[in-house]
Design an enzyme around this catalytic site. Structure first.
Site, PDB file in Angstrom:
ATOM      1  N   LYS A 136      -5.360  -7.149  -3.555  1.00 28.02           N
ATOM      2  CA  LYS A 136      -5.422  -7.726  -2.202  1.00 28.02           C
ATOM      3  C   LYS A 136      -6.702  -8.550  -2.159  1.00 28.02           C
ATOM      4  O   LYS A 136      -7.594  -8.347  -1.324  1.00 28.02           O
ATOM      5  CB  LYS A 136      -5.401  -6.582  -1.168  1.00 28.02           C
ATOM      6  CG  LYS A 136      -5.260  -7.034   0.277  1.00 28.02           C
ATOM      7  CD  LYS A 136      -3.885  -7.595   0.625  1.00 28.02           C
ATOM      8  CE  LYS A 136      -3.887  -8.164   2.029  1.00 28.02           C
ATOM      9  NZ  LYS A 136      -2.676  -8.938   2.334  1.00 28.02           N
TER      10      LYS A 136
ATOM     11  N   ASP B 147       1.137  -7.175  -0.606  1.00 30.66           N
ATOM     12  CA  ASP B 147       2.208  -7.364   0.380  1.00 30.66           C
ATOM     13  C   ASP B 147       3.338  -8.188  -0.224  1.00 30.66           C
ATOM     14  O   ASP B 147       4.520  -7.868  -0.103  1.00 30.66           O
ATOM     15  CB  ASP B 147       1.669  -7.996   1.680  1.00 30.66           C
ATOM     16  CG  ASP B 147       0.755  -9.188   1.456  1.00 30.66           C
ATOM     17  OD1 ASP B 147       0.388  -9.478   0.288  1.00 30.66           O
ATOM     18  OD2 ASP B 147       0.408  -9.854   2.451  1.00 30.66           O
TER      19      ASP B 147
ATOM     20  N   ASP C  44       0.684   4.077  -5.793  1.00 31.52           N
ATOM     21  CA  ASP C  44       1.409   5.160  -5.128  1.00 31.52           C
ATOM     22  C   ASP C  44       2.549   4.586  -4.294  1.00 31.52           C
ATOM     23  O   ASP C  44       3.693   5.041  -4.369  1.00 31.52           O
ATOM     24  CB  ASP C  44       0.434   5.940  -4.238  1.00 31.52           C
ATOM     25  CG  ASP C  44       1.126   7.043  -3.458  1.00 31.52           C
ATOM     26  OD1 ASP C  44       1.906   7.796  -4.076  1.00 31.52           O
ATOM     27  OD2 ASP C  44       0.894   7.154  -2.242  1.00 31.52           O
TER      28      ASP C  44
ATOM     29  N   ASP D 156       6.967   4.377  -5.292  1.00 33.30           N
ATOM     30  CA  ASP D 156       8.069   4.951  -4.499  1.00 33.30           C
ATOM     31  C   ASP D 156       9.109   3.881  -4.200  1.00 33.30           C
ATOM     32  O   ASP D 156      10.317   4.131  -4.246  1.00 33.30           O
ATOM     33  CB  ASP D 156       7.551   5.514  -3.157  1.00 33.30           C
ATOM     34  CG  ASP D 156       7.243   7.001  -3.223  1.00 33.30           C
ATOM     35  OD1 ASP D 156       6.866   7.474  -4.312  1.00 33.30           O
ATOM     36  OD2 ASP D 156       7.378   7.695  -2.195  1.00 33.30           O
TER      37      ASP D 156
HETATM   38  C1  IPM Z   1       2.303  10.847  -6.123  1.00 32.98           C
HETATM   39  C2  IPM Z   1       2.131  11.651  -4.863  1.00 32.98           C
HETATM   40  C3  IPM Z   1       0.671  12.120  -4.772  1.00 32.98           C
HETATM   41  C4  IPM Z   1      -0.202  10.891  -4.729  1.00 32.98           C
HETATM   42  C5  IPM Z   1       0.377  13.066  -3.604  1.00 32.98           C
HETATM   43  C6  IPM Z   1       1.289  14.269  -3.593  1.00 32.98           C
HETATM   44  C7  IPM Z   1      -1.051  13.498  -3.602  1.00 32.98           C
HETATM   45  O1  IPM Z   1       2.520  10.911  -3.759  1.00 32.98           O
HETATM   46  O2  IPM Z   1       2.063  11.389  -7.208  1.00 32.98           O
HETATM   47  O3  IPM Z   1       2.708   9.690  -6.029  1.00 32.98           O
HETATM   48  O4  IPM Z   1      -0.428  10.314  -3.651  1.00 32.98           O
HETATM   49  O5  IPM Z   1      -0.689  10.485  -5.781  1.00 32.98           O
HETATM   50 MG    MG Z   2       3.428   9.058  -4.246  1.00 30.63          MG
END
Ligand code: IPM
Ligand code: MG
Length: 367
Positions: free
Chosen positions: A194, A226, A250, A254
């Site tokens: 960023k 972003d 992180d 996801d």
């Molecule tokens: C991940 C999880 C962890 C993180 C949490 C559970 C602390 O979300 O491994 O991605 O944020 O690293």
């Molecule tokens: Mg995570």
């Protein structure tokens, strides 16, 4: 077969326990087949450790992990520990093990198995054949920066503080991991920052450029986070390797996980620096969490955990044949139409956690 490898199992909480149970069955089968030879120890992390010892990770467990050749972890957390003080929360156990083992490089591959291309919420064309690798810095950045905390100002207002910091060596070592991976793959690296707002990520960009000089064959580009998140759902196949800081990684991982159909499909490897003998600390865990809403009901998808074992075989023990065999058994299971609820599709057979374990074991035995 060489000497037994010491492997530490940390099932953790929620579905972590159930998915780890399937991995233990697979390890036992592989031992019986002479593919591997492991000396297994089981330890507690997260809420399970809080319940037993009053803290999410004990010094003894850390020492055990450091003494092992690799650690396999399930997941931590759950509503049961909502009222535990912040510094004793289950997640602190996970953050501590990463820090204490020096696991700065988190590899999160997002691969769309052909059989699951229709299970994604995105159109088949967008995700079919996807194979990207997110390299997330794991022991620095805003997760660990000082100062941090919540303070009360003289006027009575409260102020929350977290600090984003990175030093040159921290950036360069994660960049090297990403460039090395890019060299073994499609030779394309996208660094996500960023830099239009945050000075710390201006440094990130400059240091990644410095490392790039040693990798003239890798095409490097930079994206703001972003834009990167938008591109990940717009056209994810433009990416090969992505490198980014702890928090952006992180979030983006996801997002990338959902491209593959389910968070229940994604494994990860967290690696430390290699010592003079080439040995590195390593922990393998699914990207998903402890999913307390479905825990204990034999509903969870164990494939991310099983694929984490495959990553361990490959990255820690160079057991490529065993890893290939396991990954092929997962593919064959998906081709058989066996599905847990999260990846269920028309015409497929719905199974639970242990049923998925059965199916993978059947396919392993066939191979
Ligand atoms: C991940 C999880 C962890 C993180 C949490 C559970 C602390 O979300 O491994 O991605 O944020 O690293
Ligand atoms: Mg995570």
């Amino acid at each position: 077969m060489t000497a037994k490898k010491k492997v530490m199992l940390l099932p953790g909480d929620g579905i972590g326990q159930e998915v780890m149970a399937q991995v233990v069955r697979i390890i036992e089968w592989m031992e019986g087949a002479g593919l591997i030879s492991f000396d297994l120890t089981t330890g507690l992390i997260g809420g399970a450790s809080i319940d037993a010892y009053g803290e999410p990770l004990t010094d003894a467990t850390v020492a055990n992990c450091l003494d092992c050749d690799a650690v396999l972890m399930g997941a931590v957390g759950g509503p049961k520990w909502d009222d535990v003080p912040f510094d004793k929360k289950p997640e602190r156990g996970l953050l501590r093990i990463r820090k204490d083992m020096g696991l700065f490089a988190n590899l999160r591959p997002a691969i769309v198995f052909e059989e699951l291309a229709d299970a994604s919420t995105l159109k088949r064309d967008v995700v079919a054949g996807l194979d990207i690798m997110i390299v997330r810095e794991l022991t620095g950045g805003i997760y660990f920066g000082q100062p941090r905390g919540i303070e009360t100002l003289p006027n009575g207002d409260r102020k929350g503080v977290n600090t984003l910091t990175y030093t040159t060596p921290e950036i360069q070592r994660i960049a090297k991991v990403a460039f090395d991976l890019a060299m073994k793959r499609g030779k394309k690296l996208t660094s996500v920052d960023k830099a239009n707002v945050l000075e710390c990520t201006i440094l990130w960009r400059e240091e990644v450029e410095t490392v790039a000089k040693s990798y003239p064959d890798v095409a490097l580009s930079h994206l703001y986070v972003d834009n990167a998140s938008m591109q990940l759902v717009r056209n994810p196949k433009q990416f090969d390797v992505i490198v980014t800081n702890n928090m952006f990684g992180d979030i983006l991982s996801d997002c990338a996980a959902m491209l593959t159909g389910s968070l229940g499909m994604l494994p990860s490897a967290s690696l430390g620096a290699a010592d003079e003998n080439g040995k590195r600390n390593a922990l393998y865990e699914p990207v998903h969490g402890s999913a307390p809403d479905i825990a204990g009901q034999n509903l969870a998808n164990p494939l991310a955990m099983i694929l984490s074992l495959a990553m361990m075989l490959r990255y820690s023990f160079d057991l490529d044949d065993a890893a290939d065999r396991l990954e092929n058994a997962v593919k064959a299971t998906l081709a058989d139409g066996v599905r847990t609820g999260d990846i269920m599709q028309d015409g497929c057979t719905k199974v639970g956690t242990s049923g998925m374990g059965d199916a993978v074991l059947r396919n392993l035995a066939k191979a």
